[in-house]
Design a protein around this motif. Structure first.
Motif, PDB file in Angstrom:
ATOM      1  N   SER A 119       0.837  -1.203   0.000  1.00 26.21           N
ATOM      2  CA  SER A 119       0.000   0.000   0.000  1.00 26.21           C
ATOM      3  C   SER A 119       0.867   1.247   0.000  1.00 26.21           C
ATOM      4  O   SER A 119       0.585   2.213  -0.715  1.00 26.21           O
ATOM      5  CB  SER A 119      -0.910   0.018   1.224  1.00 26.21           C
ATOM      6  N   SER A 120       1.925   1.232   0.796  1.00 26.69           N
ATOM      7  CA  SER A 120       2.828   2.380   0.862  1.00 26.69           C
ATOM      8  C   SER A 120       3.468   2.635  -0.500  1.00 26.69           C
ATOM      9  O   SER A 120       3.575   3.786  -0.941  1.00 26.69           O
ATOM     10  CB  SER A 120       3.904   2.123   1.917  1.00 26.69           C
ATOM     11  N   TYR A 121       3.892   1.571  -1.168  1.00 27.67           N
ATOM     12  CA  TYR A 121       4.489   1.710  -2.485  1.00 27.67           C
ATOM     13  C   TYR A 121       3.487   2.330  -3.472  1.00 27.67           C
ATOM     14  O   TYR A 121       3.830   3.231  -4.234  1.00 27.67           O
ATOM     15  CB  TYR A 121       4.959   0.340  -2.991  1.00 27.67           C
ATOM     16  N   LEU A 122       2.239   1.841  -3.435  1.00 27.82           N
ATOM     17  CA  LEU A 122       1.218   2.400  -4.333  1.00 27.82           C
ATOM     18  C   LEU A 122       0.959   3.872  -4.035  1.00 27.82           C
ATOM     19  O   LEU A 122       0.833   4.693  -4.952  1.00 27.82           O
ATOM     20  CB  LEU A 122      -0.073   1.594  -4.216  1.00 27.82           C
ATOM     21  N   TYR A 123       0.907   4.217  -2.742  1.00 26.86           N
ATOM     22  CA  TYR A 123       0.688   5.613  -2.385  1.00 26.86           C
ATOM     23  C   TYR A 123       1.868   6.486  -2.811  1.00 26.86           C
ATOM     24  O   TYR A 123       1.688   7.620  -3.248  1.00 26.86           O
ATOM     25  CB  TYR A 123       0.441   5.770  -0.882  1.00 26.86           C
ATOM     26  N   GLN A 124       3.088   5.968  -2.710  1.00 26.00           N
ATOM     27  CA  GLN A 124       4.253   6.724  -3.166  1.00 26.00           C
ATOM     28  C   GLN A 124       4.193   6.961  -4.671  1.00 26.00           C
ATOM     29  O   GLN A 124       4.509   8.061  -5.143  1.00 26.00           O
ATOM     30  CB  GLN A 124       5.541   5.993  -2.806  1.00 26.00           C
TER      31      GLN A 124
END
Length: 171
Positions: A119-124
């Motif tokens: 999720s963090s990667y997608l948000y980045q």
């Protein structure tokens, strides 16, 4: 010289004794509570005993309507096997069960961490897209502002030439 506001040695000792009593109560208390609870169960009604024990083949005389707690499960082979285990075996089994719980918890936590990383990667990635879009918009705004300033200069120049030629503003 001013008096020190440090507590007296007696107060400090009393505090340490209270902390020690609390620690002992914390470690020994649950066992004592369980023993007290079992004693209360053996002196209470037969329905409480039947609720707290597995069904057993107790042979009670007509005078003794309440079977003793120690009689409960006497003929159960699993109960006999469990009661014959020594303390070390019971503690080893408990540690093994704790290890299983810890492993399950760690697997669950690792799964949650992986989901969080995804999720963090997608948000980045989305944030980077937004930053690129903002940069593009800012550059376009700066170009439009520069063009507007240039247009105003040209408009002012043409208005001045028109006034020199005799043009008047209609109001």
């Amino acid at each position: 010289m001013a008096h020190s506001h440090l507590p007296k040695h007696g107060v400090l000792r009393l505090f340490l004794v209270l902390v020690g009593v609390c620690l002992v109560e914390y470690t020994v208390g649950p066992t004592l509570f369980l023993c007290w609870r079992l004693k209360g169960v053996s002196s209470s009604s037969s329905s409480t005993i039947q609720d707290s024990c597995t069904p057993c083949d107790c042979f009670c005389s007509s005078e003794d309507t309440v079977p003793q707690l120690s009689d409960c499960g006497r003929n159960d082979p699993d109960m006999k096997k469990e009661m014959k285990k020594d303390r070390l075996t019971v503690l080893s089994e408990e540690i093994a069960l704790h290890d299983i719980v810890v492993r399950d918890t760690m697997e669950h936590t690792k799964g949650l961490i992986m989901d969080t990383r995804k999720s963090s990667y997608l948000y980045q990635k989305e944030a980077e897209k937004c930053n690129v879009g903002i940069k593009t918009c800012e550059e376009a705004r700066e170009r439009a502002e520069a063009e507007l300033i240039e247009e105003r200069k040209i408009t002012t120049l043409w208005e001045n030439r028109a006034r020199q030629q005799g043009w008047e503003v209609d109001q």
